[in-house]
Motif scaffolding. Structure first.
Motif, PDB file in Angstrom:
ATOM      1  N   VAL A 114       8.187   8.536  -4.299  1.00  0.00           N
ATOM      2  CA  VAL A 114       7.168   7.635  -4.998  1.00  0.00           C
ATOM      3  C   VAL A 114       7.908   7.054  -6.238  1.00  0.00           C
ATOM      4  O   VAL A 114       7.585   5.937  -6.802  1.00  0.00           O
ATOM      5  CB  VAL A 114       6.011   8.541  -5.027  1.00  0.00           C
ATOM      6  N   ALA A 115       8.587   8.041  -7.059  1.00  0.00           N
ATOM      7  CA  ALA A 115       9.111   7.837  -8.286  1.00  0.00           C
ATOM      8  C   ALA A 115       9.821   6.687  -8.148  1.00  0.00           C
ATOM      9  O   ALA A 115       9.994   5.854  -9.153  1.00  0.00           O
ATOM     10  CB  ALA A 115       9.423   9.227  -8.970  1.00  0.00           C
ATOM     11  N   ALA A 116      10.815   6.832  -7.248  1.00  0.00           N
ATOM     12  CA  ALA A 116      11.929   5.662  -7.002  1.00  0.00           C
ATOM     13  C   ALA A 116      11.476   4.313  -6.758  1.00  0.00           C
ATOM     14  O   ALA A 116      12.176   3.351  -7.146  1.00  0.00           O
ATOM     15  CB  ALA A 116      12.771   6.237  -6.052  1.00  0.00           C
ATOM     16  N   HIS A 117      10.189   4.321  -6.044  1.00  0.00           N
ATOM     17  CA  HIS A 117       9.569   3.172  -5.883  1.00  0.00           C
ATOM     18  C   HIS A 117       8.527   2.586  -7.318  1.00  0.00           C
ATOM     19  O   HIS A 117       8.040   1.395  -7.239  1.00  0.00           O
ATOM     20  CB  HIS A 117       8.564   3.056  -4.652  1.00  0.00           C
ATOM     21  N   ALA A 118       8.647   3.556  -8.252  1.00  0.00           N
ATOM     22  CA  ALA A 118       7.710   2.929  -9.225  1.00  0.00           C
ATOM     23  C   ALA A 118       8.386   3.448 -10.624  1.00  0.00           C
ATOM     24  O   ALA A 118       8.021   4.328 -11.401  1.00  0.00           O
ATOM     25  CB  ALA A 118       6.301   3.942  -9.195  1.00  0.00           C
ATOM     26  N   PRO A 119       9.389   2.387 -10.864  1.00  0.00           N
ATOM     27  CA  PRO A 119      10.058   2.502 -11.948  1.00  0.00           C
ATOM     28  C   PRO A 119       9.298   2.482 -13.271  1.00  0.00           C
ATOM     29  O   PRO A 119       8.404   1.615 -13.313  1.00  0.00           O
ATOM     30  CB  PRO A 119      10.945   1.240 -12.154  1.00  0.00           C
ATOM     31  N   GLY A 120       9.458   3.401 -14.198  1.00  0.00           N
ATOM     32  CA  GLY A 120       8.695   3.577 -15.619  1.00  0.00           C
ATOM     33  C   GLY A 120       7.323   4.345 -15.501  1.00  0.00           C
ATOM     34  O   GLY A 120       6.723   4.633 -16.299  1.00  0.00           O
ATOM     35  N   ALA A 121       7.135   4.861 -13.994  1.00  0.00           N
ATOM     36  CA  ALA A 121       5.970   5.567 -13.846  1.00  0.00           C
ATOM     37  C   ALA A 121       6.019   7.113 -14.224  1.00  0.00           C
ATOM     38  O   ALA A 121       7.376   7.769 -14.079  1.00  0.00           O
ATOM     39  CB  ALA A 121       5.411   5.651 -12.465  1.00  0.00           C
ATOM     40  N   ARG A 122       5.381   7.910 -14.912  1.00  0.00           N
ATOM     41  CA  ARG A 122       5.394   9.512 -14.859  1.00  0.00           C
ATOM     42  C   ARG A 122       4.383   9.865 -13.982  1.00  0.00           C
ATOM     43  O   ARG A 122       3.288   9.951 -13.880  1.00  0.00           O
ATOM     44  CB  ARG A 122       4.783   9.714 -16.368  1.00  0.00           C
ATOM     45  N   VAL A 123       5.275  10.240 -12.867  1.00  0.00           N
ATOM     46  CA  VAL A 123       4.538  10.712 -11.657  1.00  0.00           C
ATOM     47  C   VAL A 123       4.289  12.127 -11.842  1.00  0.00           C
ATOM     48  O   VAL A 123       4.949  13.059 -11.894  1.00  0.00           O
ATOM     49  CB  VAL A 123       5.626  10.351 -10.435  1.00  0.00           C
ATOM     50  N   VAL A 124       2.953  12.460 -11.148  1.00  0.00           N
ATOM     51  CA  VAL A 124       2.596  13.974 -11.183  1.00  0.00           C
ATOM     52  C   VAL A 124       2.086  14.009  -9.736  1.00  0.00           C
ATOM     53  O   VAL A 124       1.227  13.054  -9.226  1.00  0.00           O
ATOM     54  CB  VAL A 124       1.447  14.402 -12.266  1.00  0.00           C
ATOM     55  N   LYS A 125       2.138  14.988  -9.051  1.00  0.00           N
ATOM     56  CA  LYS A 125       1.664  15.416  -7.915  1.00  0.00           C
ATOM     57  C   LYS A 125       0.431  16.367  -7.648  1.00  0.00           C
ATOM     58  O   LYS A 125       0.637  17.245  -8.480  1.00  0.00           O
ATOM     59  CB  LYS A 125       2.778  16.132  -7.019  1.00  0.00           C
ATOM     60  N   ALA A 126      -0.433  15.558  -7.311  1.00  0.00           N
ATOM     61  CA  ALA A 126      -1.900  16.525  -7.210  1.00  0.00           C
ATOM     62  C   ALA A 126      -2.867  16.175  -5.894  1.00  0.00           C
ATOM     63  O   ALA A 126      -2.434  15.096  -5.559  1.00  0.00           O
ATOM     64  CB  ALA A 126      -2.420  16.268  -8.630  1.00  0.00           C
ATOM     65  N   PHE A 127      -3.596  17.060  -5.632  1.00  0.00           N
ATOM     66  CA  PHE A 127      -4.705  16.792  -4.820  1.00  0.00           C
ATOM     67  C   PHE A 127      -4.185  16.757  -3.275  1.00  0.00           C
ATOM     68  O   PHE A 127      -5.063  16.849  -2.335  1.00  0.00           O
ATOM     69  CB  PHE A 127      -5.566  15.323  -5.017  1.00  0.00           C
ATOM     70  N   ASN A 128      -2.806  16.489  -2.958  1.00  0.00           N
ATOM     71  CA  ASN A 128      -2.558  16.505  -1.710  1.00  0.00           C
ATOM     72  C   ASN A 128      -2.680  17.473  -0.833  1.00  0.00           C
ATOM     73  O   ASN A 128      -2.682  17.516   0.483  1.00  0.00           O
ATOM     74  CB  ASN A 128      -1.093  16.014  -1.509  1.00  0.00           C
ATOM     75  N   THR A 129      -2.898  18.824  -1.345  1.00  0.00           N
ATOM     76  CA  THR A 129      -3.040  20.111  -0.397  1.00  0.00           C
ATOM     77  C   THR A 129      -4.123  20.290   0.014  1.00  0.00           C
ATOM     78  O   THR A 129      -4.464  21.205   0.881  1.00  0.00           O
ATOM     79  CB  THR A 129      -2.561  21.334  -1.447  1.00  0.00           C
ATOM     80  N   LEU A 130      -5.364  19.734  -0.662  1.00  0.00           N
ATOM     81  CA  LEU A 130      -6.596  19.787  -0.275  1.00  0.00           C
ATOM     82  C   LEU A 130      -7.351  18.585   0.804  1.00  0.00           C
ATOM     83  O   LEU A 130      -7.063  17.442   0.611  1.00  0.00           O
ATOM     84  CB  LEU A 130      -7.256  19.849  -1.417  1.00  0.00           C
ATOM     85  N   HIS A 131      -8.016  19.500   1.590  1.00  0.00           N
ATOM     86  CA  HIS A 131      -8.878  18.748   2.506  1.00  0.00           C
ATOM     87  C   HIS A 131      -9.857  17.795   1.711  1.00  0.00           C
ATOM     88  O   HIS A 131     -10.345  18.277   0.679  1.00  0.00           O
ATOM     89  CB  HIS A 131      -9.571  19.381   3.716  1.00  0.00           C
ATOM     90  N   ALA A 132     -10.444  16.667   2.086  1.00  0.00           N
ATOM     91  CA  ALA A 132     -11.451  15.900   1.331  1.00  0.00           C
ATOM     92  C   ALA A 132     -12.762  16.627   1.045  1.00  0.00           C
ATOM     93  O   ALA A 132     -13.315  16.751  -0.028  1.00  0.00           O
ATOM     94  CB  ALA A 132     -11.703  14.344   1.954  1.00  0.00           C
ATOM     95  N   SER A 133     -12.806  17.417   2.006  1.00  0.00           N
ATOM     96  CA  SER A 133     -14.146  18.358   1.883  1.00  0.00           C
ATOM     97  C   SER A 133     -14.160  19.321   0.694  1.00  0.00           C
ATOM     98  O   SER A 133     -15.200  20.029   0.275  1.00  0.00           O
ATOM     99  CB  SER A 133     -14.740  19.065   3.146  1.00  0.00           C
ATOM    100  N   TYR A 134     -12.931  19.659   0.309  1.00  0.00           N
ATOM    101  CA  TYR A 134     -12.892  20.525  -0.758  1.00  0.00           C
ATOM    102  C   TYR A 134     -12.778  19.806  -2.146  1.00  0.00           C
ATOM    103  O   TYR A 134     -12.697  20.444  -3.341  1.00  0.00           O
ATOM    104  CB  TYR A 134     -11.625  21.417  -0.828  1.00  0.00           C
ATOM    105  N   ILE A 135     -12.526  18.459  -2.156  1.00  0.00           N
ATOM    106  CA  ILE A 135     -12.274  17.602  -3.359  1.00  0.00           C
ATOM    107  C   ILE A 135     -13.643  17.007  -3.788  1.00  0.00           C
ATOM    108  O   ILE A 135     -13.889  17.014  -5.174  1.00  0.00           O
ATOM    109  CB  ILE A 135     -11.279  16.529  -3.151  1.00  0.00           C
TER     110      ILE A 135
END
Length: 201
Positions: A114-135
């Motif tokens: 993702v970061a390689a496709h988004a030059p200049g972005a400060r990328v943070v990974k989050a929320f991907n480990t949770l099912h929507a029912s917990y978010i």
């Protein structure tokens, strides 16, 4: 502070509701255009709005919640991010014949790609480990607060996301840089993927 989403499915909408509840404006976007989000925006309420992907991507903090197979093309069509924060909510999965299959991306993590496709972005990974029912629900429960794991290489960006997660009511846990932390959070075998944890304060 303005927020945006690239992708307005179940996860994108769940995050948008927390943003609105905290009083921040957010622009939701998807591949079908703003008009397709009229009912969603009416349900979420102000200050949520619908926009194009390009408009949503101009926000200070943008949540990437699109299907993995379109991520590269979507990000490649956007201009330089100029140090704005891109929160990668994606998982490296594809949908085939009604099922979900992992995508082989080699030694890199999804967020590094993702970061390689988004030059200049400060990328943070989050929320991907949770099912929507917990978010979706209020993250504050009688037994504790819903934990959200996050990872990134930019210290200041991670501090900002930690503050936002805490403001939303989540218990944020830093699991390291994009590569090592991303491996822990990887849907394809990472030990934190799918882990539902509450933190007792």
């Amino acid at each position: 502070m303005r927020f945006g989403t690239i992708g307005a499915g179940t996860i994108g909408q769940a995050i948008a509701r927390h943003v609105v509840k905290a009083g921040y404006p957010i622009t939701l976007s998807n591949s079908r255009g703003p008009q397709s989000l009229a009912e969603v925006i009416a349900e979420i309420g102000p200050p949520a709005s619908a926009g194009t992907v390009a408009e949503a991507a101009q926000a200070d903090i943008v949540f990437l919640a699109a299907h993995w197979k379109v991520v590269g093309d979507v990000l490649d069509a956007l201009p330089h991010w100029n140090d704005r924060i891109l929160v990668d909510v994606t998982n490296t999965l594809d949908f085939v014949d009604g099922g979900v299959v992992p995508v082989d991306i080699g030694d890199k993590t999804g967020s590094e790609i993702v970061a390689a496709h988004a030059p200049g972005a400060r990328v943070v990974k989050a929320f991907n480990t949770l099912h929507a029912s917990y978010i979706e629900p209020d993250p504050r429960h009688e037994a504790g607060r819903q934990v959200v794991f996050y990872a990134g290489d930019d210290v200041d960006a991670k501090a900002t996301i930690r503050s936002i997660l805490d403001e939303f009511g989540f218990a944020s846990v830093d699991v390291g840089p994009l590569h090592e932390g991303g491996q822990l959070m990887d849907v394809n075998g990472g030990p934190l993927s799918g882990l539902h944890v509450l933190k007792q304060d």
